[in-house]
Design an enzyme around this catalytic site. Structure first.
Site, PDB file in Angstrom:
ATOM      1  N   HIS A  90      82.317  29.767  87.895  1.00  0.00           N
ATOM      2  CA  HIS A  90      80.825  29.959  87.867  1.00  0.00           C
ATOM      3  C   HIS A  90      79.946  28.472  87.887  1.00  0.00           C
ATOM      4  CE1 HIS A  90      76.763  31.414  86.946  1.00  0.00           C
ATOM      5  NE2 HIS A  90      76.251  30.166  86.334  1.00  0.00           N
ATOM      6  N   ASP A 169      69.377  40.312  79.973  1.00  0.00           N
ATOM      7  CA  ASP A 169      69.185  38.816  80.575  1.00  0.00           C
ATOM      8  C   ASP A 169      68.210  38.641  81.419  1.00  0.00           C
ATOM      9  OD1 ASP A 169      69.887  36.082  81.093  1.00  0.00           O
ATOM     10  OD2 ASP A 169      70.484  36.835  83.027  1.00  0.00           O
ATOM     11  N   ARG A 176      61.331  33.730  80.570  1.00  0.00           N
ATOM     12  CA  ARG A 176      61.819  32.347  80.371  1.00  0.00           C
ATOM     13  C   ARG A 176      61.107  31.622  81.580  1.00  0.00           C
ATOM     14  NH1 ARG A 176      67.710  32.018  80.128  1.00  0.00           N
ATOM     15  NH2 ARG A 176      67.309  29.637  80.013  1.00  0.00           N
ATOM     16  N   SER A 191      72.640  33.246  78.733  1.00  0.00           N
ATOM     17  CA  SER A 191      72.305  34.130  79.842  1.00  0.00           C
ATOM     18  C   SER A 191      73.674  34.073  80.830  1.00  0.00           C
ATOM     19  CB  SER A 191      71.093  33.138  80.604  1.00  0.00           C
ATOM     20  OG  SER A 191      71.145  33.484  81.774  1.00  0.00           O
ATOM     21  N   LYS A 195      76.423  37.495  81.110  1.00  0.00           N
ATOM     22  CA  LYS A 195      76.929  37.982  82.467  1.00  0.00           C
ATOM     23  C   LYS A 195      78.356  37.922  83.016  1.00  0.00           C
ATOM     24  CE  LYS A 195      73.494  35.571  84.052  1.00  0.00           C
ATOM     25  NZ  LYS A 195      72.271  35.115  84.777  1.00  0.00           N
TER      26      LYS A 195
HETATM   27  N1  URA Z   1      71.769  30.397  85.256  1.00  0.00           N
HETATM   28  C1  URA Z   1      71.536  31.512  84.614  1.00  0.00           C
HETATM   29  O1  URA Z   1      72.112  32.607  84.831  1.00  0.00           O
HETATM   30  N2  URA Z   1      70.796  31.441  83.570  1.00  0.00           N
HETATM   31  C2  URA Z   1      70.144  30.350  82.993  1.00  0.00           C
HETATM   32  O2  URA Z   1      69.830  30.530  81.848  1.00  0.00           O
HETATM   33  C3  URA Z   1      70.481  29.296  83.669  1.00  0.00           C
HETATM   34  C4  URA Z   1      71.178  29.259  84.841  1.00  0.00           C
END
Ligand code: URA
Length: 444
Positions: A90, A169, A176, A191, A195
């Site tokens: 990621h 999320d 947010r 967050s 995932k």
């Molecule tokens: N990427 C995400 O998936 N979540 C965040 O809060 C910031 C970047």
């Protein structure tokens, strides 16, 4: 942080407790996530709680509880049938970041199954999923069953992030985004990690970007986020290796969709720009050592380099493209992708020898967005064909009148808007400038 809150009765208790700097316990967090999912917590209360978290922070244990509860708010993929080691990678996102397009086939060629769910971009240029759509026929919206089946069969898949994974999320992030509560390390950590954990891979390589073109604008904040994610991974028993990398200037030379796909393919052919190549070898070698395929990073790097030199990694990208319905002719004929109507150079101003002192990634991305490469809002179409290809990077020497970048554009209006934005992106010096370091820290 002080006392743990008592049994929650109402959301207001959680807001007051967090505002006072108290630590929530597992039951508090479960109450919160259940309330978000069943709709019993209104947005205004959630927004107030998010702002309290921004100011007061969360302990590591609290962040891990939040991550775990968010992970279990939807489907959690079971990839155990694929094999003992399944990798995921990621990146916190940045300008010109096409690493996934190189990393997934390279690691799959090295024997690590790669199950990669990626996002679309909401920023100045698209995300990995948008870039892949520049390849004619390439399907990114595949079902979870197809995704798992493909990793089993050919050892890799790249698909769009599904709303079924960590849906809490999605709800939290939407708030947010509009309440000024994105920049909170525990919230970003929960967050991303919720995932990643729901996506089922058993080890995760994280590339945390820092600089003007990234979420985390300083090295200090990026290192803190990387440490937090590695610690949460440890608490939740999912090994995480994080690397903090420079995103002051774009990664590689290409920024856009088609131009980035071309750069990724060229990297797999052994002709990649130095920084992109280095990042793929660094992240890839960490993965190979982690998976026990090689004993150290030096051996891993040489193995990965051989896969590039022999054409094996490129061949593996062809397998991925075909499996997802794409036309693998793209590997030898870039003209089958959407191509801009015109190209024109943007020239180094003035005369005489100079060094590129600073290249502002954010401004380069804004130039691309002005030509239609990014989205204003979710669902907007993106122009795949336009973009900027940089001829020089920070620390390079050049001279007035030389080509600093080539703009790929469709209309003269686009060209002039992009060129004036690029003028703000480049700063030159008459004195020698050192090249910036790409890899700033490694954390596991
Ligand atoms: N990427 C995400 O998936 N979540 C965040 O809060 C910031 C970047």
């Amino acid at each position: 942080m002080v006392a743990v809150t008592t049994k929650p009765v109402r959301m207001i208790d959680l807001i007051l407790a967090k505002r006072a700097g108290s630590e929530h316990n597992k039951a508090d967090i479960a109450f919160l996530i259940n309330g978000i999912m069943d709709g019993s917590i209104p947005d205004y209360q959630l927004a107030a709680w998010l702002m309290a978290v921004c100011w007061q922070g969360m302990s590591l244990q609290e962040t891990a509880e939040l991550t775990d509860a968010m992970r279990h708010s939807g489907q959690v993929l079971d990839l155990s049938g694929i094999g003992p080691v399944i990798g995921d990678k990621h990146s916190t996102g940045g300008v010109g970041d096409k690493t996934t397009l190189v990393f997934v086939p390279l690691l799959a060629a090295a024997g690590i199954p790669m199950a990669k769910l990626s996002g679309r971009g909401l920023g100045h240029t698209g995300g990995t999923i948008d870039k892949l759509e520049a390849i004619p026929g390439f399907q990114v919206d595949i079902s979870i069953d197809q995704f798992i089946g493909q990793v089993k069969e050919i050892g890799m898949a790249i698909a769009g992030q599904t709303a079924e994974l960590a849906p809490a999320d999605g709800k939290i992030y939407a708030l947010r985004d509009v309440t000024g509560t994105v920049e909170s390390i525990p919230l970003i950590c929960a967050s991303i990690m919720s995932k990643k954990l729901a996506a089922g891979a058993n080890f995760i390589i994280l590339d945390v970007k820092c600089g003007r073109g990234a979420f985390m604008d300083t090295e200090e904040k990026a290192v803190a986020l990387a440490r937090e994610m590695a610690e949460v991974g440890r608490i939740l028993k999912r090994p995480v290796t994080a690397v903090v990398t420079d995103m002051e200037q774009p990664l590689g030379r290409a920024v856009g969709h088609t131009v980035e796909v071309i750069e990724a393919i060229e990297t797999l052919k052994g002709n990649g720009p130095e920084d992109l190549n280095e990042l793929c070898l660094e992240l890839g070698s960490l993965a190979l050592v982690h998976a026990g395929i090689t004993k150290d990073q030096a051996e891993a790097r040489s193995r990965l380099q051989k896969l590039i030199d022999s054409g094996e990694a490129l061949k593996t990208l062809g397998v991925l493209i075909r499996a997802q319905g794409g036309d693998d002719k793209v590997l030898t004929d870039y003209s089958i992708m959407p191509t801009a109507k015109h190209t024109k150079p943007y020239l180094v101003p003035g005369s005489g020898k100079k060094w590129l002192e600073h290249l502002d990634g954010k401004r380069v991305a804004e130039a691309c967005k002005l030509m239609g490469a990014g989205r204003m809002k979710k669902g907007d179409p993106v122009n795949m064909a336009v973009g900027v290809v940089l001829n020089i990077k920070a620390g390079d020497s050049t001279e007035g009148g030389a080509t600093a970048a080539v703009i790929h554009y469709d209309t003269e209006e686009h060209y002039s808007e992009a060129a004036s934005k690029l003028a703000e992106a480049f700063s030159f010096s008459d004195k020698f400038v050192e090249k910036p370091k790409l890899i700033k820290a490694s954390i596991s």
